[in-house]
Write a protein that holds these residues in place. Structure first.
Motif, short mmCIF file in Angstrom:
data_model
loop_
_atom_site.label_atom_id
_atom_site.label_comp_id
_atom_site.label_asym_id
_atom_site.label_seq_id
_atom_site.Cartn_x
_atom_site.Cartn_y
_atom_site.Cartn_z
N SER A 72 -5.25 26.73 10.20
CA SER A 72 -5.61 25.38 9.79
C SER A 72 -4.38 24.68 9.22
CB SER A 72 -6.71 25.41 8.72
OG SER A 72 -7.92 25.90 9.25
N VAL A 73 -4.40 23.37 9.27
CA VAL A 73 -3.29 22.60 8.72
C VAL A 73 -3.26 22.79 7.21
CG1 VAL A 73 -2.34 20.29 8.40
CG2 VAL A 73 -3.44 20.90 10.56
N GLY A 74 -2.13 23.25 6.70
CA GLY A 74 -1.99 23.49 5.27
C GLY A 74 -0.55 23.42 4.83
N GLY A 75 -0.34 23.11 3.55
CA GLY A 75 1.00 23.01 3.03
C GLY A 75 1.80 21.85 3.57
N VAL A 76 1.12 20.81 4.06
CA VAL A 76 1.82 19.65 4.62
C VAL A 76 1.25 18.39 3.97
CG1 VAL A 76 2.26 20.81 6.81
CG2 VAL A 76 0.21 19.41 6.55
N GLY A 77 2.01 17.33 4.06
CA GLY A 77 1.57 16.06 3.52
C GLY A 77 1.95 14.91 4.42
N LEU A 78 1.22 13.81 4.32
CA LEU A 78 1.50 12.60 5.08
C LEU A 78 1.47 11.41 4.14
CD1 LEU A 78 -0.69 13.19 8.27
CD2 LEU A 78 1.81 13.27 8.15
N THR A 79 2.40 10.50 4.32
CA THR A 79 2.51 9.32 3.47
C THR A 79 2.42 8.06 4.32
OG1 THR A 79 3.91 10.45 1.84
CG2 THR A 79 3.99 8.04 1.86
N THR A 80 1.61 7.13 3.87
CA THR A 80 1.54 5.80 4.47
C THR A 80 2.06 4.80 3.45
OG1 THR A 80 -0.44 6.44 5.72
CG2 THR A 80 0.05 4.08 5.53
N LEU B 260 0.83 -1.21 0.00
CA LEU B 260 0.00 0.00 0.00
C LEU B 260 0.86 1.25 0.00
CD1 LEU B 260 -3.19 0.75 2.01
CD2 LEU B 260 -1.24 2.27 2.29
N LEU B 261 0.49 2.19 -0.85
CA LEU B 261 1.09 3.53 -0.86
C LEU B 261 -0.04 4.54 -0.91
CD1 LEU B 261 3.51 5.48 -1.10
CD2 LEU B 261 3.35 5.22 -3.58
N ASN B 262 -0.11 5.39 0.11
CA ASN B 262 -1.15 6.41 0.20
C ASN B 262 -0.49 7.74 0.53
OD1 ASN B 262 -3.08 7.98 2.28
ND2 ASN B 262 -4.37 6.88 0.83
N VAL B 263 -0.66 8.71 -0.38
CA VAL B 263 -0.03 10.02 -0.22
C VAL B 263 -1.11 11.09 -0.21
CG1 VAL B 263 1.63 11.67 -1.15
CG2 VAL B 263 2.03 9.20 -1.42
N SER B 264 -1.20 11.84 0.90
CA SER B 264 -2.18 12.92 1.03
C SER B 264 -1.44 14.23 1.28
CB SER B 264 -3.14 12.65 2.20
OG SER B 264 -3.90 11.48 1.98
N ARG B 265 -1.92 15.27 0.63
CA ARG B 265 -1.30 16.58 0.84
C ARG B 265 -2.39 17.64 0.96
NH1 ARG B 265 3.40 18.95 1.03
NH2 ARG B 265 3.58 21.15 0.50
N ALA B 266 -2.30 18.42 2.04
CA ALA B 266 -3.22 19.53 2.26
C ALA B 266 -2.63 20.79 1.64
CB ALA B 266 -3.46 19.74 3.75
N GLY B 267 -3.41 21.46 0.80
CA GLY B 267 -2.96 22.69 0.18
C GLY B 267 -3.10 23.86 1.14
#
Length: 816
Positions: free
Chosen positions: A529-537, A508-515
């Motif tokens: 608010s949370v922005g400009g960051v990303g999390l990868t699983t 599994l590869l899951n990549v999310s990024r908040a603008g």
């Protein structure tokens, strides 16, 4: 011997026919590939779970299993039940199959998950009797919350099973209950072939019914308590030509007033499905769903409200101006006398709260037998959702001076995906490999709308359109883009005719990024608010091993071991246990300790089944790591929330069930479930240590007992069931609990088919059935849903709902 030779000749003849159809199947496969390429763009070719359909020819995998594994005995007499427990010849632990007959036995329009909740180790809760209130509907399996259980429809992922879904839709919004062919449920570790990023504790796979080969129709009409009105109509085309082209179209409408307070729950839905057979053992199918939901919500409860306000406290909305006037006065601090004993009167009732959810969902699928042993399935799908979710906020004024405003969340989802899988049979092995890719764009925003001064206009209609209204402020805004890619490989090896072993793994590869995000500091205070960051699983190897052994006639042993991971979830601001749903400062504080939730799940079981009885025992252990929880405090309209890694959880449990069928048509079932799920560490917040180590997890009972008695005599069937649920923790330290309760239900159905057949109406009526149901026979008062607003570390918190009192329903069903 003659019988055996005859069977072999039949098989050979069919195989010759299959080979003649392979050229057409391959040609159709190439055409579908071209069509899907346009949908998937440059995406990798992905995966789909192979799920046998109720009206399809068995797939190659099933034919191989039939040659090498002794057929499993039926566990329930067909004249009484068709809910079965089987290994599905894939040696994949315990699988519960919930058939359409079980679903239709409930009140028309009932959530199929509510019917599933009658099974051992499964708990379903809702504030309404049908289980269709999306704010309150909630399911747990063996201690796992609904957002840790994967759901699919015809292999297409439905995302996380939560109210504010960010990557899918609620199953009741994806398909009408009358169109559900069956549910295939794994209460163990799930399956690697399921398209999901959250199946820590199992999977629920919806399978839609296929269009019928003969033209016909069905009309259901149900009436019930609180002006309940449910209508379902379906038309089947039957086979339109020699190739077997067929389709159905259905429309359903469900409307019911709330059992307390004002407002109603309304849903309308259109489903359509087309099947085009290709050759002897291949097909192309398409499915479409449109759902339009508008619901007034029940107000959340605390122990304070329950004990000091009673069972019928709700929001002020009553469909008349007097409801708004009462809410207006309450916002000024003038509360009705009914709230006198409640300590937090301001949060005990608001003016209103509502959900408006509109979905478009569909897929195009190709299922092709390329050879006798090789099968290819590919599905392309799309889904769009727009929501308007409202609460009246009495703690902040409108610009015109009114002491409250309407707080409106307006999230949207756009997602597209593709699944592809190959299934190959060789010798005693059934080998599968596949991939899944999805892109999801989740937009989360919230706005403030002005409420009027007394005598200067009507209050906002929360279930009406907001298109002509202009918000006076935005509270927050966030856009998150997610790409998910999974691949899997698995092999089921029939070592002996009565022994099967399963080996597989998933990557599994899951990549999310908040603008860039918007945050209203004038409303929330200084932060962002949370922005400009990303999390990868990322997990390269998630293994799954299981086995199934029929060691004697009627006897079966099985085991199941799997490792699973839950990709970082998303959510609207302050609504769920998501790293993206908190302030930037809270995110920065939690980031060093953030890790994806994961677990190792182990299960072992024994099953005995014959004509007179079924007996089963299922034991499991789960080691849960990095469990993310939302810690909440303050008013639920604007709570203070943090996301915490609460560490590990160790869970041990056992289910035991016995069904007796001493007489034809009579079935008596009893089951007991025990779950010991405790936190491994204490929690710390604000410099205070909270002693949670060894405490039972929140919201899930330690013991559940369920019993059911059903009897069918000729065309009459009656059933009664009851369930006991022990106390559940409302806080992490366990110092606040909701009480235990009993609940019982009754139902009966009478088929008039034989009577109709003897009259002139039999020429066009295929079936006629009457039904009568009573929900909550003893009129019990009990706590249903828990944790919809999170849980407190210690003490009482306004985060549960109470269940509906006794309700009556009558229905009539006609088939043409």
């Amino acid at each position: 011997m003659k019988c055996r030779i005859g069977v072999r000749k039949t098989i050979r003849s069919r195989r010759r026919g299959d080979r003649r159809g392979h050229i057409g199947a391959v040609a159709a496969a190439l055409l579908l590939t071209s069509a899907l390429t346009g949908v998937a763009a440059a995406a990798p070719v992905p995966t789909e779970r192979p799920a046998a359909k109720t009206q399809e020819r068995p797939h190659a995998a099933e034919r191989v299993a039939a040659r090498h594994a002794r057929p499993l005995p039926s566990v329930v007499a067909p004249e009484v039940e068709n809910m079965t427990v089987s290994a599905r010849r894939r040696a994949h632990g315990t699988m519960i199959t919930l058939g359409s007959a079980d679903i239709q036995r409930a009140v028309a329009g009932t959530n199929p998950l509510k019917v599933l909740g009658a099974q051992p180790g499964i708990m379903f809760q809702s504030a309404d009797p049908q289980g269709v209130d999306t704010w309150s509907s909630q399911i747990y399996m063996h201690g796992f919350m609904q957002n840790q259980i994967s759901t699919t429809l015809d292999d297409v992922p439905l995302g996380e099973l939560v109210y504010r879904n960010y990557n899918g839709l609620n199953p009741i919004e994806a398909i009408s209950s009358e169109n559900v062919g069956r549910l295939d449920v794994s209460t163990g570790a799930g399956a690697e072939s399921v398209a999901s990023t959250n199946n820590l504790g199992g999977s629920i796979e919806y399978v839609s019914s296929d269009p019928k080969t003969k033209a016909g129709g069905q009309v259901n009409q149900t009436f019930g308590s609180n002006s309940m009105f449910h209508t379902f109509a379906r038309v089947d085309s039957g086979a339109l030509n020699d190739t077997g082209t067929r389709f159905y179209v259905s429309y359903s409408r469900n409307d019911m007033h709330k059992w307390k307070g004002g407002g109603n729950d309304f849903t309308q839905q259109v489903n359509a499905k087309l099947v085009q057979p290709v050759g002897a053992d291949s097909s192309v199918s398409a499915y479409f769903d449109w759902s339009d939901l508008h619901e007034y919500l029940y107000q959340d409860y605390s122990l304070d409200i329950l004990h000091n306000g009673g069972y019928f406290v709700d929001n002020y909305y009553n469909g008349r101006y007097s409801g708004y006037a009462n809410a207006y006065n309450a916002a000024l601090g003038n509360y009705p006398s009914s709230l006198d004993r409640i300590s937090d009167k301001a949060d005990a009732a608001y003016y209103d709260g509502a959900s408006n959810i509109n979905d478009y969902f569909g897929y195009l699928k190709g299922d092709f037998a390329l050879t006798d042993r090789l099968r290819w399935k590919t599905t392309a799908y799309g889904h769009g959702q727009d929501s308007i979710l409202t609460w009246s906020n009495p703690f902040y004024p409108s610009p015109n001076g009114a002491p409250m405003f309407e707080q409106v969340k307006q999230p949207s989802i756009q997602r597209f995906g593709i699944l592809s899988a190959l299934h190959y049979d060789i010798a005693r092995n059934h080998i599968e490999t596949g991939v899944w890719y999805e892109n999801n764009r989740f937009v989360s925003s919230m706005f403030g709308y002005e409420q009027p001064l007394p005598g200067q206009g009507s209050p906002i209609n929360s279930v009406g359109g907001f298109a002509n209204l202009t918000p006076f402020m935005q509270l927050y805004g966030q856009t998150i883009n997610t790409n998910t890619f999974t691949t899997y490989a698995q092999d089921t090896w029939n070592v002996l005719p009565n022994l099967a072993l399963h080996f597989g793994f998933k990557s599994l590869l899951n990549v999310s990024r908040a603008g860039n995000a918007y945050y209203n500091t004038g409303y929330y205070g200084n932060d962002a608010s949370v922005g400009g960051v990303g999390l990868t699983t990322f997990r390269a190897f998630l293994p799954h091993i299981s086995g199934d052994w029929h060691f004697l006639k009627h006897h079966e042993l099985y085991f199941d071991i799997a490792e699973n991971v839950h990709a970082y979830p998303q959510a609207q601001f302050k609504t769920a246990a998501s790293p993206f749903a908190v302030t930037q400062s809270a995110y920065d504080m939690a980031r060093p300790g953030l890790k994806p939730e994961s677990d190792w799940a182990y299960a072992v079981g024994y099953r005995y089944s014959d004509r007179l009885m079924d007996a089963t025992i299922h034991a499991y252990r789960v080691n849960f790591f990095n469990r993310l929880q939302m810690i909440s405090s303050g008013a639920i309209i604007n709570p203070q929330t943090i996301i915490a890694n609460v560490g590990g959880i160790t869970m041990n449990g056992v289910d035991a069930g016995l069904t007796l069928r001493p007489l034809r048509g009579l079935s008596f079932t009893n089951s007991v479930s025990y779950n010991h799920a405790t936190y491994d560490q204490n929690m710390e917040s604000g410099g205070v240590v909270y002693h949670t180590r060894g405490v039972q997890v929140v919201a899930y009972p330690r013991v559940m007992y369920k019993t059911a008695l059903s009897y069918r005599w000729r065309d009459l069937e009656a059933h009664v069931d009851a369930a006991y649920t022990t106390r559940r923790n409302l806080s992490y330290v366990g110092d606040a609990k909701v009480p235990a309760y009993w609940i019982a239900n009754f139902g009966m159905n009478y088929r008039l088919t034989n009577l109709v057949a003897s009259t002139a109406g039999g020429r066009f009526l295929k079936g006629l059935e009457l039904g009568f149901n009573i929900y909550n026979l003893s009129n019990a008062r009990y706590v249903s849903t828990m944790g919809e607003n999170g849980f407190s570390l210690s003490g009482d918190y306004q985060s549960f709902l109470v269940g509906a009192p006794r309700q009556y329903f009558g229905s009539i069903k006609a088939e043409f």
